[in-house]
Design an enzyme around this catalytic site. Structure first.
Site, mmCIF file in Angstrom:
data_model
loop_
_atom_site.group_PDB
_atom_site.id
_atom_site.type_symbol
_atom_site.label_atom_id
_atom_site.label_comp_id
_atom_site.label_asym_id
_atom_site.label_seq_id
_atom_site.Cartn_x
_atom_site.Cartn_y
_atom_site.Cartn_z
ATOM 1 C CB SER A 18 -1.026 0.324 1.244
ATOM 2 O OG SER A 18 -0.253 -0.661 2.579
ATOM 3 C CE LYS A 77 5.912 6.607 9.332
ATOM 4 N NZ LYS A 77 4.548 6.361 9.486
ATOM 5 C CB SER A 118 1.441 9.022 5.499
ATOM 6 O OG SER A 118 2.543 8.554 6.210
ATOM 7 C CE LYS A 155 4.082 6.024 13.636
ATOM 8 N NZ LYS A 155 3.201 5.130 12.739
ATOM 9 C CG ASP A 191 3.184 9.376 12.839
ATOM 10 O OD1 ASP A 191 2.945 8.734 12.414
ATOM 11 O OD2 ASP A 191 5.027 8.449 12.607
ATOM 12 C CB SER A 231 -3.474 3.457 13.256
ATOM 13 O OG SER A 231 -2.476 2.023 13.952
ATOM 14 N NE ARG A 232 -0.587 -1.964 8.957
ATOM 15 C CZ ARG A 232 0.635 -2.344 7.185
ATOM 16 N NH1 ARG A 232 0.290 -3.408 7.163
ATOM 17 N NH2 ARG A 232 1.950 -1.752 7.811
#
Length: 331
Positions: A10, A104, A137, A190, A243, A253-254
């Site tokens: 993605s 990340k 993002s 985060k 973020d 958000s997974r």
């Protein structure tokens, strides 16, 4: 400048479209033949974006030889494979290039930040610099050309500016920075906070609770990041609070989704048995726990997430324990 993006998922696809929209040559390297065919023939990446039509200028391939003439190599792959992917990519690169990372987290086994891994693995004669392209993002929104701002962070400011100019357009605004430590640590931690945010949502807590979590979570990010030399100001920017807000507040958000399932069941067992998605915050929680214990850094929210994920503590008990800690000044 020609960019080769490794990873046709993605985020890799969304960033490829940014470059294609900017009229920049870009190539996507993927491993799934069906995905590659879908991109090249149907101008879709149906696995991630359904029937959404992507820029037809995007070309996907499984041929790593496409790296030979790249000026920029971008990694859009999970953190656990960055080391092996960087080593393989370096074999095909023939000159000093800018290596861009968008993952990340921490490297398995060494707990290095992603920029440290890339600098260690890529031969110096093939390395101009490493740039971290990170910030608030979601690929699902960038692919739709929703207005988004992120950071290009590098120890070599000229290369951060080059990436800024390469990717910036009317819907994606890039800022530059040089605080690699603060930016990468904030962007990693985060994800742990996003799991915590999902857990409290799953438990039934609402806006007051999330506001407190985000605010106190930011303090933990600052405390941890500055301990290793990060600039406190970095954490009130896009790779810090920016973020943090988006990952703690969005169902895209997974990490939030993972936390929500855990909180809903008030137990981690079923999630760990059935989860098949890359959820970076799970491993990050352990890394932060281990480092914080060695360095005596106070990170109570991260610690409670670790206790849930690795020690089987009941999520509702964690929430109660955080609220009943010793009372003190906010700062």
């Amino acid at each position: 400048m020609k960019t080769t993006i490794i990873g046709s998922g993605s985020w890799g696809t969304a960033l490829a479209q940014v470059l294609a929209d900017n009229g920049q040559p870009v190539c996507l390297i993927g491993v799934d033949p069906a995905e590659i065919e879908d991109i090249n023939t149907n101008h879709r990446n149906s696995k991630y974006f359904g029937d959404y039509a992507i820029n037809p200028a995007i070309h996907a391939t499984s041929d790593w030889a496409s790296l030979a003439d790249a000026d920029v190599v971008l990694f859009a792959v999970p953190t656990q494979v960055i080391e092996s992917v960087a080593a393989k990519a370096a074999e095909f690169v023939s000159k000093p290039v800018i290596w861009v990372n968008v993952s990340k987290g921490f490297n398995p086994g060494t707990d290095e930040r992603m920029s440290e891994v890339i600098r260690r693995v890529v031969p110096k004669e093939k390395l101009s610099s490493v740039v971290s392209l990170i910030g608030p993002s979601h690929a699902e929104e960038v692919i739709e050309r929703q207005l988004t701002s992120i950071d290009a962070v590098s120890l070599k400011e000229a290369d951060a500016i080059a990436i800024q100019q390469l990717f910036s357009n009317g819907y994606l605004r890039i800022y530059t920075g040089t605080d690699e430590i603060g930016s990468e640590l904030g962007a990693a931690i985060k994800n742990v906070m996003a799991i915590a945010s999902g857990i409290i949502a799953g438990l039934g807590y609402k806006d007051n609770t999330r506001a407190a979590l985000i605010t106190r979570g930011l303090q933990e990010m600052i405390r941890f990041g500055t301990h290793f030399g990060g600039n406190p100001t970095t954490f009130i920017g896009l790779t810090g609070i920016g973020d943090l807000i988006v990952t703690c507040s969005s169902v895209n958000s997974r990490n939030f989704q993972a936390g929500y399932q855990i909180g809903k069941e008030n137990d981690v067992t079923h999630f760990l048995k059935t989860n098949k998605k890359t959820t970076e915050g799970i491993r990050t929680a352990k890394v932060v726990h281990d480092i914080a214990a060695r360095q005596h850094i106070d990170v109570p929210i991260c610690e409670e997430v670790y206790q849930i994920l690795y020690e089987g503590k009941e999520p509702r008990n964690c929430a109660n324990d955080l609220m009943l800690r010793d009372l003190k000044k906010e700062f």
